[in-house]
Motif scaffolding. Structure first.
Motif, short mmCIF file in Angstrom:
data_model
loop_
_atom_site.label_atom_id
_atom_site.label_comp_id
_atom_site.label_asym_id
_atom_site.label_seq_id
_atom_site.Cartn_x
_atom_site.Cartn_y
_atom_site.Cartn_z
N ALA A 263 -28.80 -12.47 -65.82
CA ALA A 263 -29.81 -11.31 -65.36
C ALA A 263 -29.41 -10.82 -64.21
N ILE A 264 -28.81 -11.81 -63.13
CA ILE A 264 -28.43 -11.40 -61.77
C ILE A 264 -27.31 -10.33 -61.89
N GLN A 265 -26.31 -10.62 -62.75
CA GLN A 265 -25.18 -9.79 -62.87
C GLN A 265 -25.64 -8.39 -63.53
N ALA A 266 -26.45 -8.49 -64.46
CA ALA A 266 -26.89 -7.15 -65.11
C ALA A 266 -27.63 -6.31 -64.14
N ALA A 267 -28.50 -7.25 -63.15
CA ALA A 267 -29.04 -6.35 -61.89
C ALA A 267 -28.01 -5.60 -60.99
N LEU A 268 -27.19 -6.54 -60.63
CA LEU A 268 -26.05 -5.77 -59.91
C LEU A 268 -25.18 -4.57 -60.54
N LEU A 269 -24.99 -4.74 -61.81
CA LEU A 269 -24.20 -3.82 -62.50
C LEU A 269 -25.05 -2.61 -62.71
N ARG A 270 -26.18 -2.56 -62.78
CA ARG A 270 -27.41 -1.46 -62.87
C ARG A 270 -27.21 -0.72 -61.59
N VAL A 271 -27.06 -1.29 -60.60
CA VAL A 271 -26.87 -0.55 -59.08
C VAL A 271 -25.41 0.03 -59.04
N LYS A 272 -24.49 -0.61 -59.67
CA LYS A 272 -23.16 -0.14 -59.34
C LYS A 272 -22.76 0.98 -60.52
N LEU A 273 -23.37 0.81 -61.54
CA LEU A 273 -23.19 1.76 -62.89
C LEU A 273 -23.37 3.31 -62.11
N LYS A 274 -24.43 3.33 -61.45
CA LYS A 274 -24.42 4.82 -60.70
C LYS A 274 -23.60 5.32 -59.82
N GLU A 275 -22.43 4.52 -59.58
CA GLU A 275 -21.61 4.87 -58.57
C GLU A 275 -20.30 4.92 -59.18
N ILE A 276 -19.93 4.37 -60.77
CA ILE A 276 -18.74 4.47 -61.01
C ILE A 276 -17.87 5.75 -61.39
N ASP A 277 -18.67 6.80 -61.57
CA ASP A 277 -18.01 8.06 -61.52
C ASP A 277 -17.53 8.39 -60.19
N ASN A 278 -18.16 8.48 -59.16
CA ASN A 278 -17.72 8.81 -57.96
C ASN A 278 -16.71 7.96 -57.53
N TRP A 279 -16.65 6.54 -57.71
CA TRP A 279 -15.57 5.59 -57.63
C TRP A 279 -14.23 5.92 -58.18
N ASN A 280 -14.30 6.37 -59.77
CA ASN A 280 -13.16 6.54 -60.28
C ASN A 280 -12.53 8.17 -59.92
N ALA A 281 -13.41 9.13 -59.30
CA ALA A 281 -12.95 10.25 -58.73
C ALA A 281 -12.23 10.03 -57.53
N LYS A 282 -12.68 8.93 -56.87
CA LYS A 282 -11.71 8.62 -55.53
C LYS A 282 -10.72 7.88 -55.90
N ARG A 283 -10.49 7.01 -56.78
CA ARG A 283 -9.28 6.37 -57.33
C ARG A 283 -8.26 7.63 -57.42
N ARG A 284 -8.75 8.52 -58.30
CA ARG A 284 -7.84 9.65 -58.76
C ARG A 284 -7.41 10.34 -57.49
N GLU A 285 -8.11 10.84 -56.54
CA GLU A 285 -7.88 11.24 -55.23
C GLU A 285 -6.75 10.59 -54.55
N ILE A 286 -6.73 9.31 -54.49
CA ILE A 286 -6.03 8.19 -53.90
C ILE A 286 -4.41 8.36 -54.68
N ALA A 287 -4.64 8.17 -55.83
CA ALA A 287 -3.33 8.13 -56.75
C ALA A 287 -2.59 9.65 -56.76
N GLU A 288 -3.58 10.72 -56.63
CA GLU A 288 -2.72 12.13 -56.24
C GLU A 288 -2.06 12.13 -54.98
N ILE A 289 -2.67 11.44 -53.88
CA ILE A 289 -1.92 11.42 -52.71
C ILE A 289 -0.63 10.57 -52.64
N TYR A 290 -0.68 9.29 -53.37
CA TYR A 290 0.56 8.53 -53.51
C TYR A 290 1.65 9.39 -54.49
#
Length: 392
Positions: A263-290
């Motif tokens: 349950a603790i992992q599920a609770a933490l993942l519920r918080v992080k799931l809201k951020e995943i699209d922004n995080w992935n977009a940032k990864r793509r941005e960094i990859a493009e810089i590289y």
């Protein structure tokens, strides 16, 4: 400057208040196994991916094992997959008694080479397991066409690819079943181990739910009935389904596993799931810089197909002088990783399958050239510039 391959402390700090609150609420509830947070996370994850069913389990490897079993893969079956991936992909196939059959990979995308799949199909072949390696979708249209032609099932190993897309469709919706990992270093990671099986197939979902909890309870009954073509009333434990308090948990119908997302992992993942699209977009941005900074260098930068939305779980470079480059970066305080130094067909555990050097020339070629550099969302401009300074 010291730059890790992924900075989990920085990620935690960015969500510290929400993560602490979520974890403490679970601790104070004293409901640690299954329960509301797990149920809600499964709903939220299914909605995010765009599937009917999401079945959480203890880790990504267990997700693969249970998915294969729920699909009906058994001893003596053959399952086609890639040799250029983490061991768990093939290990799961072996764990259910099946035989992994390796197909070489594409030199640019590192994904399974779809032009070489059909030549490996026999009358024992039951499924194909493509891996969306490093966050880039495999050629799923061609894989699905081959599977349909030969009446095979398709299991997406999406453990590195949460949030990725293929021709506008979400990874995880492209086969019969898909599996995800929430290992801490994944794009969507928890504070321990965790995994998820997703599918639109009602029967596979029932069997997977039964298998994760000792083949017991209401789902165990349903799965038993499905597998044995039995029609009988299913007992229920109203208000206690799939919890530690379920009075039906001592009624077992299948030989299953004990692999539940806590349950603790599920609770933490519920918080992080809201951020995943922004995080992935940032990864793509960094990859493009590289990509831009290294386009005229001696390195081969990762290829990204036009129809794919890459999520860069890893940013993989190729170099003829990998060891020297890694040594230089290490001295500068920049962490790297080698993925993967030994292709699966050459691992000692699979010596009995009879593969030898030269059988998978592309995977073997890549295993001597590829390495990862930091690409996590919390990287600062200063850190990125520092990395590039020591690369070129």
């Amino acid at each position: 400057m010291n730059i890790p391959l992924i900075d989990l402390k920085a990620q935690y700090k960015s969500l510290e208040e929400e993560l602490n609150k979520a974890a403490l609420e679970v601790l104070s509830s004293a409901k640690y196994i299954m329960g509301e947070n797990v149920i809600e996370f499964e709903k939220e994850f299914a909605n995010y991916v765009g599937v009917k069913h999401a079945i959480s389990v203890g880790n990504g490897t267990d997700a693969l094992v249970l998915a294969l079993k729920a699909m009906g893969i058994k001893e003596g079956d053959e399952v086609i997959t890639t040799p250029f991936t983490f061991f768990a992909t093939a290990e799961a196939i072996s764990a259910v008694g099946a035989v992994p059959v390796f197909v070489d990979v594409d030199k640019e995308t590192f994904n399974i080479d779809v032009t070489k799949i059909e030549e490996k199909i026999t009358n024992k072949t039951k499924a194909i397991v493509p891996v969306h390696i490093f966050g880039q979708a495999a050629d799923m249209d061609e894989i699905n066409a081959i599977a349909k032609k030969h009446n095979l099932l398709v299991l997406e190993d999406a453990c590195q690819a949460i949030g990725g897309k293929y021709k506008g469709r979400n990874i995880g919706t492209l086969g019969d079943v898909a599996c995800f990992s929430f290992f801490p270093t994944k794009n969507l990671g928890c504070a321990g181990d965790g995994g998820m099986i997703v599918t639109n197939n009602d029967d596979i979902a029932i069997i997977a739910r039964a298998l994760r909890t000792h083949g017991s309870g209401e789902n165990g009954q349903k799965a038993y009935n499905l597998l044995n073509n039995v029609t009988e009333e299913v007992k229920t434990a109203e208000g206690a389904d799939d919890t530690v308090y379920n009075p039906l948990k001592y009624y077992n119908y299948l030989i299953g596993y004990n692999t539940r997302l806590d349950a603790i992992q599920a609770a933490l993942l519920r918080v992080k799931l809201k951020e995943i699209d922004n995080w992935n977009a940032k990864r793509r941005e960094i990859a493009e810089i590289y990509n831009k900074a290294l386009q005229n260098s001696s390195y081969v930068t990762p290829a990204c197909r036009e129809e794919v939305e890459h999520v860069y779980h890893m940013y993989i470079l190729q170099s003829e002088n990998r060891e020297e480059t890694i040594e230089k970066l290490t001295k500068a305080g920049i962490a790297t990783g080698v993925y993967y130094p030994v292709p699966l067909h050459l691992q000692k555990v699979y010596k009995n399958l009879g593969y030898k050097e030269g059988d998978m020339p592309v995977a073997e070629y890549l295993s001597h050239r590829t390495f990862a550099i930091p690409v996590y969302p919390e990287l600062t401009k200063e850190q990125i510039d520092y990395i590039l300074k020591h690369l070129v």
